[in-house]
Scaffold this motif. Structure first.
Motif, PDB file in Angstrom:
ATOM      1  N   VAL A   3      72.854  67.483  28.624  1.00 31.23           N
ATOM      2  CA  VAL A   3      71.492  67.268  29.109  1.00 31.23           C
ATOM      3  C   VAL A   3      71.302  68.161  30.327  1.00 31.23           C
ATOM      4  N   GLU A   4      70.431  69.130  30.229  1.00 31.91           N
ATOM      5  CA  GLU A   4      70.282  70.130  31.280  1.00 31.91           C
ATOM      6  C   GLU A   4      69.339  69.617  32.374  1.00 31.91           C
ATOM      7  N   LEU A   5      69.618  68.411  32.877  1.00 32.10           N
ATOM      8  CA  LEU A   5      68.862  67.768  33.947  1.00 32.10           C
ATOM      9  C   LEU A   5      69.847  67.042  34.845  1.00 32.10           C
ATOM     10  N   ASP A   6      69.547  66.941  36.137  1.00 30.93           N
ATOM     11  CA  ASP A   6      70.336  66.104  37.040  1.00 30.93           C
ATOM     12  C   ASP A   6      69.729  64.707  36.985  1.00 30.93           C
ATOM     13  N   LEU A   7      70.382  63.810  36.274  1.00 26.65           N
ATOM     14  CA  LEU A   7      69.802  62.494  36.014  1.00 26.65           C
ATOM     15  C   LEU A   7      69.744  61.625  37.257  1.00 26.65           C
ATOM     16  N   ARG A   8      70.660  61.802  38.205  1.00 33.11           N
ATOM     17  CA  ARG A   8      70.586  61.043  39.453  1.00 33.11           C
ATOM     18  C   ARG A   8      69.350  61.440  40.250  1.00 33.11           C
ATOM     19  N   ALA A  17      57.702  58.009  41.755  1.00 28.39           N
ATOM     20  CA  ALA A  17      56.492  58.088  40.940  1.00 28.39           C
ATOM     21  C   ALA A  17      56.004  56.716  40.480  1.00 28.39           C
ATOM     22  N   GLY A  18      56.729  55.660  40.855  1.00 24.89           N
ATOM     23  CA  GLY A  18      56.306  54.306  40.534  1.00 24.89           C
ATOM     24  C   GLY A  18      56.935  53.707  39.303  1.00 24.89           C
ATOM     25  N   GLU A  19      57.910  54.380  38.714  1.00 21.18           N
ATOM     26  CA  GLU A  19      58.584  53.842  37.539  1.00 21.18           C
ATOM     27  C   GLU A  19      59.682  52.866  37.957  1.00 21.18           C
ATOM     28  N   SER A  20      59.837  51.806  37.190  1.00 22.67           N
ATOM     29  CA  SER A  20      60.884  50.821  37.448  1.00 22.67           C
ATOM     30  C   SER A  20      62.167  51.269  36.748  1.00 22.67           C
ATOM     31  N   VAL A  21      63.023  51.922  37.484  1.00 23.17           N
ATOM     32  CA  VAL A  21      64.281  52.433  36.946  1.00 23.17           C
ATOM     33  C   VAL A  21      65.414  51.540  37.437  1.00 23.17           C
ATOM     34  N   VAL A  22      66.161  50.979  36.515  1.00 26.77           N
ATOM     35  CA  VAL A  22      67.246  50.057  36.852  1.00 26.77           C
ATOM     36  C   VAL A  22      68.585  50.762  36.654  1.00 26.77           C
ATOM     37  N   GLY A  23      69.348  50.902  37.724  1.00 30.10           N
ATOM     38  CA  GLY A  23      70.675  51.501  37.638  1.00 30.10           C
ATOM     39  C   GLY A  23      70.622  52.986  37.357  1.00 30.10           C
ATOM     40  N   ALA A  24      71.695  53.471  36.768  1.00 25.61           N
ATOM     41  CA  ALA A  24      71.811  54.898  36.480  1.00 25.61           C
ATOM     42  C   ALA A  24      71.117  55.247  35.166  1.00 25.61           C
ATOM     43  N   LEU A  25      70.730  56.502  35.048  1.00 24.87           N
ATOM     44  CA  LEU A  25      70.105  56.993  33.829  1.00 24.87           C
ATOM     45  C   LEU A  25      71.135  57.679  32.936  1.00 24.87           C
ATOM     46  N   THR A  26      70.898  57.589  31.644  1.00 28.49           N
ATOM     47  CA  THR A  26      71.627  58.392  30.673  1.00 28.49           C
ATOM     48  C   THR A  26      70.607  59.180  29.860  1.00 28.49           C
ATOM     49  N   THR A  38      63.791  68.483  24.459  1.00 29.63           N
ATOM     50  CA  THR A  38      63.324  67.106  24.588  1.00 29.63           C
ATOM     51  C   THR A  38      64.512  66.167  24.699  1.00 29.63           C
ATOM     52  N   TYR A  39      64.424  65.209  25.643  1.00 31.16           N
ATOM     53  CA  TYR A  39      65.504  64.255  25.874  1.00 31.16           C
ATOM     54  C   TYR A  39      64.962  62.841  25.929  1.00 31.16           C
ATOM     55  N   ARG A  40      65.711  61.908  25.374  1.00 34.05           N
ATOM     56  CA  ARG A  40      65.439  60.491  25.610  1.00 34.05           C
ATOM     57  C   ARG A  40      66.244  60.079  26.840  1.00 34.05           C
ATOM     58  N   ILE A  41      65.543  59.469  27.793  1.00 38.58           N
ATOM     59  CA  ILE A  41      66.153  59.029  29.046  1.00 38.58           C
ATOM     60  C   ILE A  41      66.157  57.502  29.062  1.00 38.58           C
ATOM     61  N   ASP A  42      67.312  56.875  29.289  1.00 38.25           N
ATOM     62  CA  ASP A  42      67.436  55.414  29.287  1.00 38.25           C
ATOM     63  C   ASP A  42      68.052  54.932  30.593  1.00 38.25           C
ATOM     64  N   ASP A  43      67.570  53.758  31.060  1.00 40.14           N
ATOM     65  CA  ASP A  43      68.214  53.149  32.226  1.00 40.14           C
ATOM     66  C   ASP A  43      69.094  51.982  31.764  1.00 40.14           C
ATOM     67  N   GLU A  44      69.684  51.274  32.708  1.00 37.53           N
ATOM     68  CA  GLU A  44      70.660  50.228  32.365  1.00 37.53           C
ATOM     69  C   GLU A  44      70.011  48.923  31.935  1.00 37.53           C
ATOM     70  N   GLY A  46      67.415  48.895  29.657  1.00 40.54           N
ATOM     71  CA  GLY A  46      66.721  49.122  28.396  1.00 40.54           C
ATOM     72  C   GLY A  46      65.430  49.898  28.513  1.00 40.54           C
ATOM     73  N   GLY A  47      65.080  50.339  29.720  1.00 42.56           N
ATOM     74  CA  GLY A  47      63.896  51.167  29.876  1.00 42.56           C
ATOM     75  C   GLY A  47      64.122  52.543  29.273  1.00 42.56           C
TER      76      GLY A  47
END
Length: 341
Positions: A3-8, A17-26, A38-44, A46-47
């Motif tokens: 994934v060519e993005l820095d997820l942290r 930006a106002g998103e409810s992000v729980v824990g680390a992203l994958t 295109t990437y699917r981004i998930d938090d811990e 289930g977001g």
């Protein structure tokens, strides 16, 4: 696949930006698109979200603009055109060295391989094909001035603009001499129809660029708006037909799932589209040929990017033989529509 993005860093930006992000992203790359990644981004918790960024390697100046894609999809909210909710464009260099467009994840199925198409019943396949035509009509019915897209692009005659733009794209991404593709270009220049209505044109509308309800075939979201512009709506239908393989034919490099039992024919899709929009399809043959011509040039661009950087490869590889088969198919369509000898 990486994934060519820095997820942290992306998580920090999303929270701001106002998103409810729980824990680390994958993150996981999704789809077989070889243009914007295109990437699917998930938090811990289930977001889920979808992130889009330009491809790696050398980029053409007019391509892969995710900021423009964000503008178009934001403008279409509430119009009846099914698009995901947009969140914003991240320009934080800690996330990526290019802009990253973030949108809501839409649950559903993308028919991006033949196995997925086979999992649908023939009834669902037929409904999906006809809903593609109806959804395209919805896009072309949008009042571009009312949604703030009246200045998105030039409103000069569309066919000459397309021929100029894509000829330039071909020259900037050409991998070898292709005299038969150049001759097809000249044929199109000699058979340009009179200008018609100006509408929002998706620019890359086909079955793999929509999310569907697999139980009904209804379209839940239209994706990949990076090639959108203003122009003749029949151009979009021509492109859709260019991507639509029928039973008994399989042009090299084309997606053949639409040849399965149940999917409507190109003629049925064109009829449904023209009925829904209330349009005359007299010039549709020209736009069908131009659609195949563009697909061949896109394939050439994909092949160039893979040669430049193998990490841009995804899905079924594009080969010189695939590209030649597309060119041959373009000539076949031209002759069927009385445009070539």
């Amino acid at each position: 696949m990486s994934v060519e993005l820095d997820l942290r860093a992306l998580a920090a930006w999303m929270r701001e930006a106002g998103e409810s992000v729980v824990g680390a992203l994958t993150g996981t790359r999704v789809g077989y698109g070889q243009s914007n990644l295109t990437y699917r981004i998930d938090d811990e918790a289930g977001g889920s979200w979808i992130a889009r960024r330009p491809p790696l390697g050398r980029l053409l100046a007019s391509a892969h603009d995710v900021t423009r894609e964000h503008r178009i999809m934001s403008a279409l909210q509430g119009t009846g055109v099914p698009v995901p909710d947009t969140i914003g464009v991240c320009t934080d260099l800690a996330v990526a060295d290019v802009p990253v467009f973030l949108m809501a994840h839409v649950e559903g199925t993308v028919v991006d391989d033949e196995d997925t198409a086979r999992s649908l019943t023939p009834e669902v396949r037929r409904r999906l094909g006809l809903d593609l035509a109806r959804t395209l009509a919805k896009i072309h019915a949008v009042d571009i001035d009312a949604v703030g897209l009246g200045d998105l692009a030039s409103t000069k005659p569309y066919a000459p603009r397309q021929l100029k733009r894509w000829s330039r794209q071909l020259e900037e991404s050409r991998t070898q001499a292709r005299p038969d593709l150049d001759a097809l270009t000249e044929l199109l220049r000699d058979t340009v129809p009179d200008p018609d209505a100006i509408a929002l044109v998706h620019g890359d509308f086909h079955i793999r660029n929509v999310i569907i309800d697999e139980g009904t075939g209804d379209i839940r979201a239209v994706l990949d708006w990076e090639l959108s512009t203003l122009g003749d709506p029949l151009a979009d239908m021509g492109s859709a037909l260019a991507y639509w393989t029928q039973a008994g034919e399989m042009p090299g490099g084309m997606f053949a799932a639409s040849a399965l039992d149940g999917f409507p024919t190109r003629a049925e899709m064109a009829k449904e589209y023209l009925r829904a929009l209330g349009r005359d399809g007299q010039a549709l043959g020209f736009w069908h040929v131009l659609g195949v011509w563009k697909v061949a040039i896109i394939a050439e661009g994909v092949y160039r990017r893979v040669l430049d950087n193998p990490e841009n490869a995804a899905g079924v590889p594009v080969t010189p033989e695939n590209i030649q088969a597309l060119i041959d198919h373009g000539w076949d369509v031209a002759r069927e529509n009385g445009l070539g000898s």
